[in-house]
Motif scaffolding. Structure first.
Motif, PDB file in Angstrom:
ATOM      1  N   LEU A 178      28.766  27.832  40.329  1.00 16.65           N
ATOM      2  CA  LEU A 178      29.158  28.587  39.143  1.00 16.65           C
ATOM      3  C   LEU A 178      27.935  29.308  38.583  1.00 16.65           C
ATOM      4  N   LEU A 179      28.043  30.614  38.391  1.00 15.43           N
ATOM      5  CA  LEU A 179      26.936  31.399  37.840  1.00 15.43           C
ATOM      6  C   LEU A 179      27.069  31.595  36.338  1.00 15.43           C
ATOM      7  N   GLY A 180      28.301  31.689  35.848  1.00 14.23           N
ATOM      8  CA  GLY A 180      28.537  31.942  34.433  1.00 14.23           C
ATOM      9  C   GLY A 180      29.937  32.488  34.253  1.00 14.23           C
ATOM     10  N   ALA A 181      30.173  33.092  33.098  1.00 16.07           N
ATOM     11  CA  ALA A 181      31.491  33.661  32.830  1.00 16.07           C
ATOM     12  C   ALA A 181      31.363  34.849  31.890  1.00 16.07           C
ATOM     13  N   LEU A 182      32.233  35.821  32.108  1.00 16.30           N
ATOM     14  CA  LEU A 182      32.374  36.945  31.198  1.00 16.30           C
ATOM     15  C   LEU A 182      33.512  36.583  30.247  1.00 16.30           C
ATOM     16  N   ARG A 183      33.190  36.470  28.970  1.00 13.10           N
ATOM     17  CA  ARG A 183      34.203  36.118  27.972  1.00 13.10           C
ATOM     18  C   ARG A 183      35.043  37.356  27.684  1.00 13.10           C
ATOM     19  N   VAL A 184      36.371  37.214  27.776  1.00 13.30           N
ATOM     20  CA  VAL A 184      37.272  38.350  27.637  1.00 13.30           C
ATOM     21  C   VAL A 184      38.378  38.022  26.642  1.00 13.30           C
ATOM     22  N   LYS A 185      38.607  38.920  25.704  1.00 13.10           N
ATOM     23  CA  LYS A 185      39.758  38.856  24.803  1.00 13.10           C
ATOM     24  C   LYS A 185      40.750  39.886  25.332  1.00 13.10           C
ATOM     25  N   GLN A 186      41.958  39.460  25.595  1.00  8.76           N
ATOM     26  CA  GLN A 186      42.967  40.323  26.212  1.00  8.76           C
ATOM     27  C   GLN A 186      44.166  40.457  25.293  1.00  8.76           C
ATOM     28  N   LYS A 187      44.673  41.669  25.189  1.00 14.01           N
ATOM     29  CA  LYS A 187      45.905  41.933  24.456  1.00 14.01           C
ATOM     30  C   LYS A 187      46.935  42.411  25.455  1.00 14.01           C
ATOM     31  N   ASP A 188      48.068  41.715  25.520  1.00 12.34           N
ATOM     32  CA  ASP A 188      49.123  42.093  26.448  1.00 12.34           C
ATOM     33  C   ASP A 188      50.001  43.185  25.862  1.00 12.34           C
ATOM     34  N   LYS A 189      50.950  43.666  26.676  1.00 12.00           N
ATOM     35  CA  LYS A 189      51.855  44.732  26.255  1.00 12.00           C
ATOM     36  C   LYS A 189      52.509  44.433  24.912  1.00 12.00           C
ATOM     37  N   GLY A 190      52.897  43.189  24.701  1.00  5.27           N
ATOM     38  CA  GLY A 190      53.565  42.795  23.467  1.00  5.27           C
ATOM     39  C   GLY A 190      52.633  42.644  22.279  1.00  5.27           C
ATOM     40  N   GLY A 191      51.338  42.798  22.505  1.00  3.46           N
ATOM     41  CA  GLY A 191      50.379  42.710  21.409  1.00  3.46           C
ATOM     42  C   GLY A 191      49.778  41.336  21.194  1.00  3.46           C
TER      43      GLY A 191
END
Length: 177
Positions: free
Chosen positions: A88-101
């Motif tokens: 494991l090298l690390g992680a990119l933290r991602v906030k995702q919004k789907d089609k429904g919001g």
């Protein structure tokens, strides 16, 4: 065919990643447990291909209801269904919004395969050069075009922080049973 979702997450300190979409693919593929096969999901935007092998960490569960995502950085292309034991090298933290919001966390974990035929020391997260981090971010930003999803990056986690997040995903998977 094995149930890829239930494979053990780790072995001897390494994290398993099940490849769904190999490096160079111009379409996203995903494991479909209902048919126990890897299925076509959608094409990537024109002229895009996966820069590295893409898949999931078995026996984990993320906020989106799917296993945690993993990108395996290496120069070879594999095939759907290949299981790679990785550092494991690390992680990119991602906030995702789907089609429904609905907004949710959907991090991308970054790995390096373990070469079991060579002496090997785990690569530290700071060995993912800044230019490669930016390229990875650009790929993920572009890969969601036309899907109705919106993503925002919340920074990078080092390997120790990312490992804690994977352990939370393992606990969520175990609790779901």
């Amino acid at each position: 065919m094995p149930d890829y979702l239930k494979l053990p997450t780790t072995t001897k300190g390494l994290v398993r990643v099940v490849i769904e979409t190999p490096r160079g693919a111009a379409a996203k593929m995903a494991y479909d447990p209902a048919i126990q096969a890897f299925a076509y999901v959608r094409p990537l935007p024109a002229a895009m291909t996966y820069p590295y092998d893409w898949g999931f960490i078995p026996s984990t569960l993320g906020e989106d209801g799917d296993p945690l995502d993993g990108l395996v950085i290496h120069q070879a292309a594999t095939a759907p269904g290949i299981v790679i034991k990785c550092d494991l090298l690390g992680a990119l933290r991602v906030k995702q919004k789907d089609k429904g919001g609905a907004a949710l966390r959907n991090d991308r974990y970054i790995f390096s395969p373990r070469n079991e035929d060579a002496e090997h020391e785990p690569v530290a997260a700071d060995h993912v050069p800044e230019h490669l981090r930016r390229e990875i971010e650009q790929f993920f930003r572009s890969s969601v075009l036309g899907t109705g999803k919106a993503i925002r990056f919340k920074g990078w986690q080092d390997a120790a922080e990312a490992r804690k997040s994977i352990k939370r995903g393992m606990k969520a998977f175990a609790a779901r049973k």
